[in-house]
Design a protein around this motif. Structure first.
Motif, PDB file in Angstrom:
ATOM      1  N   HIS A 149      -1.889  12.090  -4.409  1.00  0.00           N
ATOM      2  CA  HIS A 149      -3.057  11.358  -4.901  1.00  0.00           C
ATOM      3  C   HIS A 149      -3.490  10.289  -3.911  1.00  0.00           C
ATOM      4  O   HIS A 149      -4.698   9.996  -3.782  1.00  0.00           O
ATOM      5  CB  HIS A 149      -2.726  10.707  -6.247  1.00  0.00           C
ATOM      6  CG  HIS A 149      -3.826   9.860  -6.810  1.00  0.00           C
ATOM      7  ND1 HIS A 149      -4.931  10.390  -7.449  1.00  0.00           N
ATOM      8  CD2 HIS A 149      -3.991   8.498  -6.824  1.00  0.00           C
ATOM      9  CE1 HIS A 149      -5.733   9.402  -7.827  1.00  0.00           C
ATOM     10  NE2 HIS A 149      -5.191   8.249  -7.475  1.00  0.00           N
ATOM     11  N   ASN A 150      -2.545   9.730  -3.193  1.00  0.00           N
ATOM     12  CA  ASN A 150      -2.837   8.677  -2.216  1.00  0.00           C
ATOM     13  C   ASN A 150      -2.958   9.216  -0.793  1.00  0.00           C
ATOM     14  O   ASN A 150      -2.914   8.438   0.176  1.00  0.00           O
ATOM     15  CB  ASN A 150      -1.753   7.600  -2.281  1.00  0.00           C
ATOM     16  CG  ASN A 150      -1.882   6.730  -3.525  1.00  0.00           C
ATOM     17  OD1 ASN A 150      -2.752   5.874  -3.614  1.00  0.00           O
ATOM     18  ND2 ASN A 150      -1.018   6.973  -4.501  1.00  0.00           N
TER      19      ASN A 150
ATOM     20  N   SER B 135       0.840  -1.193   0.000  1.00  0.00           N
ATOM     21  CA  SER B 135       0.000   0.000   0.000  1.00  0.00           C
ATOM     22  C   SER B 135       0.875   1.244   0.000  1.00  0.00           C
ATOM     23  O   SER B 135       1.926   1.263   0.666  1.00  0.00           O
ATOM     24  CB  SER B 135      -0.901   0.005   1.236  1.00  0.00           C
ATOM     25  OG  SER B 135      -1.504   1.279   1.428  1.00  0.00           O
ATOM     26  N   PRO B 136       0.466   2.290  -0.722  1.00  0.00           N
ATOM     27  CA  PRO B 136       1.239   3.535  -0.685  1.00  0.00           C
ATOM     28  C   PRO B 136       1.410   4.077   0.733  1.00  0.00           C
ATOM     29  O   PRO B 136       2.401   4.763   1.014  1.00  0.00           O
ATOM     30  CB  PRO B 136       0.407   4.492  -1.545  1.00  0.00           C
ATOM     31  CG  PRO B 136      -0.379   3.614  -2.453  1.00  0.00           C
ATOM     32  CD  PRO B 136      -0.681   2.381  -1.651  1.00  0.00           C
ATOM     33  N   LYS B 137       0.483   3.782   1.618  1.00  0.00           N
ATOM     34  CA  LYS B 137       0.561   4.286   2.983  1.00  0.00           C
ATOM     35  C   LYS B 137       1.780   3.744   3.728  1.00  0.00           C
ATOM     36  O   LYS B 137       2.203   4.312   4.745  1.00  0.00           O
ATOM     37  CB  LYS B 137      -0.707   3.888   3.755  1.00  0.00           C
ATOM     38  CG  LYS B 137      -1.999   4.438   3.160  1.00  0.00           C
ATOM     39  CD  LYS B 137      -2.108   5.939   3.288  1.00  0.00           C
ATOM     40  CE  LYS B 137      -3.479   6.441   2.824  1.00  0.00           C
ATOM     41  NZ  LYS B 137      -3.586   7.917   2.898  1.00  0.00           N
TER      42      LYS B 137
ATOM     43  N   TYR C 280       1.972  11.464  -7.068  1.00  0.00           N
ATOM     44  CA  TYR C 280       1.573  10.110  -6.650  1.00  0.00           C
ATOM     45  C   TYR C 280       1.273  10.077  -5.154  1.00  0.00           C
ATOM     46  O   TYR C 280       0.240   9.525  -4.729  1.00  0.00           O
ATOM     47  CB  TYR C 280       2.688   9.127  -6.982  1.00  0.00           C
ATOM     48  CG  TYR C 280       2.484   7.734  -6.432  1.00  0.00           C
ATOM     49  CD1 TYR C 280       1.496   6.887  -6.936  1.00  0.00           C
ATOM     50  CD2 TYR C 280       3.300   7.251  -5.412  1.00  0.00           C
ATOM     51  CE1 TYR C 280       1.317   5.614  -6.434  1.00  0.00           C
ATOM     52  CE2 TYR C 280       3.128   5.975  -4.899  1.00  0.00           C
ATOM     53  CZ  TYR C 280       2.132   5.158  -5.415  1.00  0.00           C
ATOM     54  OH  TYR C 280       1.964   3.883  -4.909  1.00  0.00           O
ATOM     55  N   LEU C 281       2.151  10.657  -4.381  1.00  0.00           N
ATOM     56  CA  LEU C 281       1.949  10.665  -2.929  1.00  0.00           C
ATOM     57  C   LEU C 281       0.697  11.454  -2.553  1.00  0.00           C
ATOM     58  O   LEU C 281      -0.135  10.982  -1.752  1.00  0.00           O
ATOM     59  CB  LEU C 281       3.183  11.239  -2.234  1.00  0.00           C
ATOM     60  CG  LEU C 281       4.469  10.404  -2.362  1.00  0.00           C
ATOM     61  CD1 LEU C 281       5.669  11.175  -1.817  1.00  0.00           C
ATOM     62  CD2 LEU C 281       4.319   9.069  -1.626  1.00  0.00           C
TER      63      LEU C 281
ATOM     64  N   ASP D  49      -2.476   7.032 -14.103  1.00  0.00           N
ATOM     65  CA  ASP D  49      -3.463   6.624 -13.098  1.00  0.00           C
ATOM     66  C   ASP D  49      -3.721   7.732 -12.091  1.00  0.00           C
ATOM     67  O   ASP D  49      -4.772   7.756 -11.450  1.00  0.00           O
ATOM     68  CB  ASP D  49      -2.990   5.368 -12.355  1.00  0.00           C
ATOM     69  CG  ASP D  49      -2.821   4.173 -13.269  1.00  0.00           C
ATOM     70  OD1 ASP D  49      -3.489   4.133 -14.318  1.00  0.00           O
ATOM     71  OD2 ASP D  49      -2.023   3.270 -12.926  1.00  0.00           O
ATOM     72  N   PHE D  50      -2.755   8.620 -11.925  1.00  0.00           N
ATOM     73  CA  PHE D  50      -2.965   9.727 -10.983  1.00  0.00           C
ATOM     74  C   PHE D  50      -2.788  11.084 -11.675  1.00  0.00           C
ATOM     75  O   PHE D  50      -2.395  12.082 -11.076  1.00  0.00           O
ATOM     76  CB  PHE D  50      -2.053   9.605  -9.751  1.00  0.00           C
ATOM     77  CG  PHE D  50      -0.606   9.299 -10.033  1.00  0.00           C
ATOM     78  CD1 PHE D  50       0.326  10.302 -10.168  1.00  0.00           C
ATOM     79  CD2 PHE D  50      -0.181   7.978 -10.151  1.00  0.00           C
ATOM     80  CE1 PHE D  50       1.651  10.020 -10.420  1.00  0.00           C
ATOM     81  CE2 PHE D  50       1.148   7.685 -10.410  1.00  0.00           C
ATOM     82  CZ  PHE D  50       2.068   8.704 -10.531  1.00  0.00           C
TER      83      PHE D  50
END
Length: 328
Positions: free
Chosen positions: A161-162, A137-139, A158-159, A214-215
């Motif tokens: 976006h998540n 997971s990006p988290k 990217y960061l 995607d982002f």
């Protein structure tokens, strides 16, 4: 221009860029304009560019003698990538360069004589997110590797976006060649790059977690020139862009032939290059209002990050009508 580094640290990428520019200066001393070629018939244009599938049209055009047929002796100056190509134009060791928008724009702040002539390709699929084994997971991301230009911009997007504050993640600047090894060692949790470095990351135990599209990040590759040279060589620059536009069509029609040419010109792997070509839209066109909007967004990011001190004059550096007048 893009750096998240400790003071006093000189990354390998910067050293390589400096070496490339010094070498180019030594090789091109005394020939910083489009002088006649050795046979006195065709003007010579040195075109600075990186070494990856994004430049397949140029490699194919050289292999097939397309520039010479148009009456221009184009010599490819291969550099590491990032700002080095635009910097070669600024230094006078190249007359034109191929650069992504996010890389060109900060160079235009430091050198307002740079001009974007038009777009020759774009993609939201070529650059991919690679995460190391165990990061599901990006988290979970605490550290990311990044290259200059589009790499850092895409990493931040990217960061965000998540739902992750980029300031909470350590971003380590490095060269593309070093980043997959950093992932394998566990020094970083992920990165955003293009092939062959995506494949090398997977081979090192990582996995692909998406692409920049995607982002909402789509890069555009521009052809650049310096205004001091361009004002007296509009016709020559137009001929170069006409050939690139035709090569774009040939690359789209026959990706395998383009991959073979890329292998001959830049020793790129054929299979990987052909795959990457399929993820790029090779279409030459004029700059539009959408490009200006995208450029403003990139520069706003640079300003917030204090990576540039001001914005370029978009009406001056982005030549919206040039392609239609000189390259159609």
């Amino acid at each position: 221009m893009f750096r998240h580094l400790r003071p006093g640290v000189r990354p390998a990428a910067a050293v390589c860029t400096l070496f490339a520019l010094l070498l180019a200066t030594a090789c091109g001393a005394g020939t910083t304009d489009s002088a006649g070629s050795a046979d006195g018939k065709n003007p010579t244009v040195r075109l600075a560019l990186g070494v990856d599938a994004a430049y397949a049209p140029m490699y194919l055009a050289i292999e097939r003698g397309m520039f010479m047929k148009e009456g221009v002796d184009v010599q490819l100056m291969k550099v590491e990538g990032g700002p080095a190509a635009a910097q070669a134009v600024t230094a006078g060791t190249a007359q034109m360069s191929a650069n992504a928008d996010s890389t060109a724009l900060p160079q235009m702040v430091s050198n307002p004589q740079l001009r974007a002539l038009g777009v020759f390709q774009s993609s939201g699929r070529l650059l991919k997110v690679v995460l190391r084994k165990g990061i599901t997971s990006p988290k979970q991301i605490k550290t990311m590797g990044s290259i200059q230009g589009i790499g850092l911009y895409a990493t931040h997007q990217y960061l965000e976006h998540n739902g992750i504050d980029p300031d909470s993640v350590k971003i380590q600047q490095s060269s593309p060649q070093e980043i997959p090894t950093m992932l394998q060692r566990g020094d970083i949790d992920g990165y955003i790059l293009f092939d062959p470095w995506v494949t090398k990351g997977v081979e090192a135990g990582g996995h692909i977690a998406g692409a920049t599209g995607d982002f909402g990040v789509t890069y555009r590759q521009w052809l650049l020139a310096d205004q001091k040279w361009l004002k007296d060589h509009q016709d020559v620059a137009g001929k170069v862009f006409k050939v690139v536009a035709e090569a774009d069509r040939l690359v789209t029609k026959d990706p395998h032939a383009a991959a073979l040419a890329s292998h001959e010109q830049a020793q790129l792997p054929v299979a990987g290059t052909e795959k990457a070509i399929g993820e790029i839209s090779f279409t030459s066109r004029a700059l539009t209002s959408a490009d200006v909007t995208s450029s403003r967004k990139i520069v706003d990011f640079l300003l917030v990050e204090k990576l540039v001190k001001s914005a370029p004059d978009y009406d001056t550096v982005l030549l919206s009508g040039w392609y239609g007048q000189h390259a159609k």
